[in-house]
Design a protein around this motif. Structure first.
Motif, PDB file in Angstrom:
ATOM      1  N   PRO A 265      10.089   4.494 -11.060  1.00  0.00           N
ATOM      2  CA  PRO A 265       9.177   4.995 -10.030  1.00  0.00           C
ATOM      3  C   PRO A 265       9.739   4.786  -8.620  1.00  0.00           C
ATOM      4  O   PRO A 265      10.339   3.750  -8.328  1.00  0.00           O
TER       5      PRO A 265
ATOM      6  N   THR B 135      -0.903   7.485 -10.821  1.00  0.00           N
ATOM      7  CA  THR B 135       0.527   7.793 -10.748  1.00  0.00           C
ATOM      8  C   THR B 135       1.283   6.696 -11.477  1.00  0.00           C
ATOM      9  O   THR B 135       0.685   5.728 -11.960  1.00  0.00           O
ATOM     10  N   ARG B 136       2.587   6.801 -11.514  1.00  0.00           N
ATOM     11  CA  ARG B 136       3.393   5.752 -12.145  1.00  0.00           C
ATOM     12  C   ARG B 136       3.234   4.414 -11.406  1.00  0.00           C
ATOM     13  O   ARG B 136       3.364   3.351 -12.011  1.00  0.00           O
TER      14      ARG B 136
ATOM     15  N   LEU C 157       4.167  12.950  -3.087  1.00  0.00           N
ATOM     16  CA  LEU C 157       3.997  13.224  -4.509  1.00  0.00           C
ATOM     17  C   LEU C 157       4.705  14.513  -4.903  1.00  0.00           C
ATOM     18  O   LEU C 157       5.289  14.611  -5.989  1.00  0.00           O
TER      19      LEU C 157
ATOM     20  N   CYS D  94       5.872   8.349  -6.413  1.00  0.00           N
ATOM     21  CA  CYS D  94       4.658   7.927  -7.115  1.00  0.00           C
ATOM     22  C   CYS D  94       3.645   7.306  -6.162  1.00  0.00           C
ATOM     23  O   CYS D  94       2.603   6.805  -6.590  1.00  0.00           O
TER      24      CYS D  94
END
Length: 371
Positions: free
Chosen positions: A191, A30-31, A208, A213
């Motif tokens: 994020p 994820t970020r 999510l 994130c």
């Protein structure tokens, strides 16, 4: 929660670095994982008197992001905790400090010198501090409880934010995570990490789906075998399901376990006298002068519409938390807790917890219908 020196581990407690390696679930990029370099999008929050070197190292070593709670540690204690984590793991970790502390610049210099990956703040750091950290390549992640706060710090250049909804423990707001999180995700481009009400893989997938994130958890990490909180205090948590938001700890909303002691605080008319005594104890433990405490009180009042009585009561927070988390006196202290406490019934290691969360998350994702 506020922070402090790490309580001593109980005799015979295993070092997390000695635990046998187990098969790891697949990563989930994820970020957040890309930003800080952790394997999994799971953050352990900086809980006062709980999140010391041992817990942070165990979390980061298991693939999450561990955060040392250093807001009421001395600079020397903070430095020691940072080095202790580095001895246990090469994984990235963070340190939580107060941005309005007299020695904030000195602490940031230590973090930069020691190669800390993430700087975490409970209050918005000043723009010059953000710039100093960014110039050094340190990721800056403050916690916020309102959309406008997220918008402000995003404009100032922070790298990400932790958004805590009202379900979370410690100082908290009234807006639930499911309402606050999508507001913030839609308002900022950086994020967003979701906090407040998370404890398993289903919650991670839900966060999510809202656009977060990753998730940040406090109570769930407190109730692990790697947490140095005493076994008797952990048993109190495991036996409780009722939390209450009270202003009688330090004058502002604080979610804690509802215990007979907290009920007595709600009824007490002597809270200011108790706060004076706790202020004296805090001054001795922290090494702060009375003049320094007055200066800090003025900063607390600025922009927060607090009375001097509320500022004085703020000394209750570290002392009443310490009584439970360090001294083991659940009968004489407060125990910050999220509402998820009623859903927790075991004490896994951080590695077991994170592995379980990620396995659950992947199982949920696999069950979702595909377009």
């Amino acid at each position: 929660m506020t922070s402090g020196p790490e309580p001593a581990a109980s005799a015979g407690a295993p070092d997390p670095s000695d635990a046998p390696a187990a098969a790891s679930p697949p990563t989930l990029a994820t970020r957040l994982t890309e930003l800080v370099g952790c394997r999994y999008p799971v953050v352990q929050t900086g809980m006062g008197y709980v999140a010391g070197a041992r817990l942070a190292a165990a979390t980061s070593g298991a693939g999450g992001l561990g955060i040392i709670a250093a807001a009421t540690m001395t600079v020397e204690q903070m430095t020691g905790a940072i080095r202790a984590v580095k001895e246990r793991t090469d994984a990235p970790f963070g340190v939580n400090i107060r941005s309005d502390a007299d020695d904030a610049r000195e602490r940031i210099d230590v973090m930069i010198r020691e190669g800390v990956r993430v700087a975490s703040f409970a209050l918005a750091p000043k723009q010059e501090l953000i710039a100093r950290l960014k110039d050094a390549g340190v990721v800056t992640i403050p916690s916020v409880g309102a959309r406008r706060h997220a918008e402000k710090v995003a404009a100032w250049g922070v790298d990400a934010v932790i958004v805590q909804g009202g379900e979370g423990g410690g100082h908290t707001g009234a807006v639930p995570t499911t309402v606050l999180l999508p507001q913030v995700v839609d308002a900022v481009d950086i994020p967003v990490i979701a906090a407040g009400g998370f404890f398993d893989g289903r919650g991670l997938v839900a966060a999510l789906s809202y656009g977060a994130c990753g998730i940040a958890m406090g109570t769930r990490f407190l109730l692990t075998s790697d947490s140095t909180v005493g076994d008797q205090v952990k048993e109190v948590y495991l036996g409780m399901s009722d939390t209450v938001v009270t202003t009688r700890v330090d004058g502002v909303p604080h979610r804690v376990l509802r215990t007979p002691f907290v009920d007595s605080l709600e009824r007490s008319r002597l809270r200011l006298l108790r706060a004076v005594a706790n202020g004296a104890r805090f001054r001795r433990l922290s090494g702060m002068s009375w003049a320094g405490m007055v200066r800090e009180g003025r900063r607390m009042r600025h922009g927060r519409d607090l009375t001097w009585a509320q500022v004085l009561q703020a000394a209750n927070t570290p002392m009443l938390l310490r009584a439970a988390m360090v001294d083991g006196r659940a009968d004489l202290g407060v125990m910050a807790s999220g509402q998820v406490v009623g859903l927790i019934d075991d004490l896994p290691s951080c590695a077991e917890l994170i592995g379980r969360i990620m396995s659950e998350a992947h199982a949920v994702l696999d069950r979702l219908p595909r377009p």
